[in-house]
Scaffold this motif. Structure first.
Motif, PDB file in Angstrom:
ATOM      1  N   LEU A 198      13.794 -17.930 -47.753  1.00 44.87           N
ATOM      2  CA  LEU A 198      15.031 -17.166 -47.747  1.00 44.87           C
ATOM      3  C   LEU A 198      15.465 -16.854 -46.311  1.00 44.87           C
ATOM      4  O   LEU A 198      16.654 -16.909 -45.979  1.00 44.87           O
ATOM      5  CB  LEU A 198      14.843 -15.868 -48.546  1.00 44.87           C
ATOM      6  CG  LEU A 198      16.103 -15.196 -49.096  1.00 44.87           C
ATOM      7  CD1 LEU A 198      16.940 -16.187 -49.900  1.00 44.87           C
ATOM      8  CD2 LEU A 198      15.721 -13.999 -49.963  1.00 44.87           C
ATOM      9  N   GLU A 244      18.299 -17.941 -53.339  1.00 46.83           N
ATOM     10  CA  GLU A 244      18.089 -19.227 -52.671  1.00 46.83           C
ATOM     11  C   GLU A 244      19.089 -20.271 -53.162  1.00 46.83           C
ATOM     12  O   GLU A 244      19.676 -21.003 -52.354  1.00 46.83           O
ATOM     13  CB  GLU A 244      16.659 -19.713 -52.892  1.00 46.83           C
ATOM     14  CG  GLU A 244      15.615 -18.871 -52.167  1.00 46.83           C
ATOM     15  CD  GLU A 244      14.207 -19.409 -52.347  1.00 46.83           C
ATOM     16  OE1 GLU A 244      14.063 -20.541 -52.874  1.00 46.83           O
ATOM     17  OE2 GLU A 244      13.245 -18.707 -51.961  1.00 46.83           O
ATOM     18  N   TYR A 292      16.939 -20.066 -44.893  1.00 43.50           N
ATOM     19  CA  TYR A 292      18.267 -20.362 -45.432  1.00 43.50           C
ATOM     20  C   TYR A 292      19.312 -19.413 -44.852  1.00 43.50           C
ATOM     21  O   TYR A 292      20.456 -19.815 -44.613  1.00 43.50           O
ATOM     22  CB  TYR A 292      18.261 -20.262 -46.959  1.00 43.50           C
ATOM     23  CG  TYR A 292      17.280 -21.189 -47.649  1.00 43.50           C
ATOM     24  CD1 TYR A 292      16.791 -22.332 -47.021  1.00 43.50           C
ATOM     25  CD2 TYR A 292      16.829 -20.915 -48.947  1.00 43.50           C
ATOM     26  CE1 TYR A 292      15.886 -23.167 -47.652  1.00 43.50           C
ATOM     27  CE2 TYR A 292      15.932 -21.756 -49.585  1.00 43.50           C
ATOM     28  CZ  TYR A 292      15.463 -22.879 -48.920  1.00 43.50           C
ATOM     29  OH  TYR A 292      14.562 -23.710 -49.558  1.00 43.50           O
TER      30      TYR A 292
END
Length: 383
Positions: free
Chosen positions: A125, A85, A128
């Motif tokens: 995640l 991350e 992102y």
């Protein structure tokens, strides 16, 4: 997470305090030392510092370009969600509004781990990763590379089942990728239209999301499979018409372009599907208030939607009024017909006022013999 904008990922404010070629600050030097360390905790701290420094500063993005390699290596560390991350967010900020960094990140091998994160059980995640692909896909150099990497089917899957933010970023990434011709067939094979329509229906029609959905739909209806998918999806054509009526100028241009492409491809097949959802009022408004391209497309679509597509005699000229009256006579439902007639009357009035102003302006600069006889008219003629 940092807020995102149009096709390039994150909002950013250029740092005008120094040029991109200035000497690196002590904070930048320290961040580079940390990210290049062999200690995982130091790397993690370095990634977090890079994310902070590059959030609003283009100068820092340039000076921290050397951190791309170590950050991509962090994406490959096994079973370390925190490292993944932190590295993703740092890379995301490095890529924003920086074409060089976008290309460098892809060349460093970031696509493979980023794509794998789309399948992560971690919603953070996954979000992102979708945001990263959105940002990286804004680069023309990266578009074909991302398209051939296997990312597109997973972006469509994220569009189906991801978090709300991941869905939005996925459709925007797909819209970016669709501008490269070789990617269109890959997108189409993944069958994204039902999910695009599902996202488009409830969203604000003037939003960037609606614009990107309609841009993608406009590209996909250039194929028979795309047209069939849109008309087969309940409320699919209606969702596009709602954008045509209430979207931003750019969104409305994509919406009318999609409907025109459908009608031009097979008028007999798609005319009724477009008419029954009440497209006429929006088209009439677009002929006056749209972009130049939208106005031309709206006129052309109105021409195709009339009862007969063939030229009429001079006594039945192809004026917008005649075409629309012909269409209105075939529309079921008093509400649609009444609204269209009212809007047509208003348009005729606007046309008369515009023509009068034009005549007055011409009179100031032309002799009487220069003036065209038919300058002032109550009809809006097709161009």
């Amino acid at each position: 997470m940092d807020s995102r904008s149009s096709s390039d990922g994150l909002n950013s404010t250029p740092d005008s305090s120094s040029s991109p070629t200035s000497s690196p600050s002590s904070a930048v030097q320290r961040a580079l030392q940390l990210i290049e360390s062999d200690d995982q905790n130091s790397k993690l701290q370095g990634a977090q510092e890079i994310r902070r420094l590059t959030k609003t500063s283009h100068r820092c993005r340039r000076q921290l370009s050397a951190s791309v390699g170590p950050l991509v290596s962090m994406l490959r560390v096994r079973d370390s969600a925190e490292s993944h991350e932190s590295a993703l967010l740092a890379l995301l900020n490095l890529a924003v509004k920086d074409e060089t960094n976008k290309i460098k990140i892809v060349e460093a091998g970031a696509l493979e781990p980023i794509i794998s994160f789309l399948e992560s059980q971690s919603s953070n995640l996954q979000e992102y990763a979708a945001a990263s692909l959105l940002t990286l896909s804004a680069s023309a150099v990266n578009k074909p590379i991302i398209g051939s990497s296997g990312a597109i089917p997973l972006l469509v899957e994220t569009l189906r089942h991801g978090s709300p933010q991941a869905k939005v970023d996925s459709v925007m990434a797909l819209s970016n990728l669709s501008t490269h011709p070789s990617n269109l067939t890959i997108i189409l094979e993944a069958k994204p239209i039902p999910s695009i329509v599902t996202l488009l229906k409830p969203c604000k029609k003037s939003s960037k999301t609606a614009e990107k959905c309609c841009a993608l739909i406009e590209s996909l209806v250039g194929f028979d499979e795309g047209r069939t998918a849109l008309t087969s999806e309940e409320g699919g054509v209606l969702a596009v018409i709602e954008v045509l009526e209430n979207g931003s100028l750019q969104s409305r241009e994509h919406a009318v372009g999609a409907l025109l492409t459908m009608c031009q491809s097979d008028r007999c097949r798609y005319r009724e599907a477009i008419l029954k959802d009440g497209v006429i009022p929006g088209l009439l408004e677009l002929t006056v208030q749209g972009t130049p391209k939208s106005q031309t497309k709206a006129h052309t679509l109105l021409h195709l939607l009339r009862d007969s597509p063939y030229p009429r005699s001079e006594l039945q000229a192809d004026t917008l009024e005649n075409i629309v009256c012909n269409i209105i006579s075939q529309i079921d439902g008093d509400d649609q017909s009444g609204k269209a007639k009212k809007m047509l009357a208003e348009m005729v009035q606007v046309s008369m006022e515009q023509s009068l102003r034009h005549l007055q302006q011409r009179a100031l600069v032309c002799t009487p013999t220069d003036l065209p006889i038919s300058t002032c008219t109550s009809e809006v003629s097709l161009k």
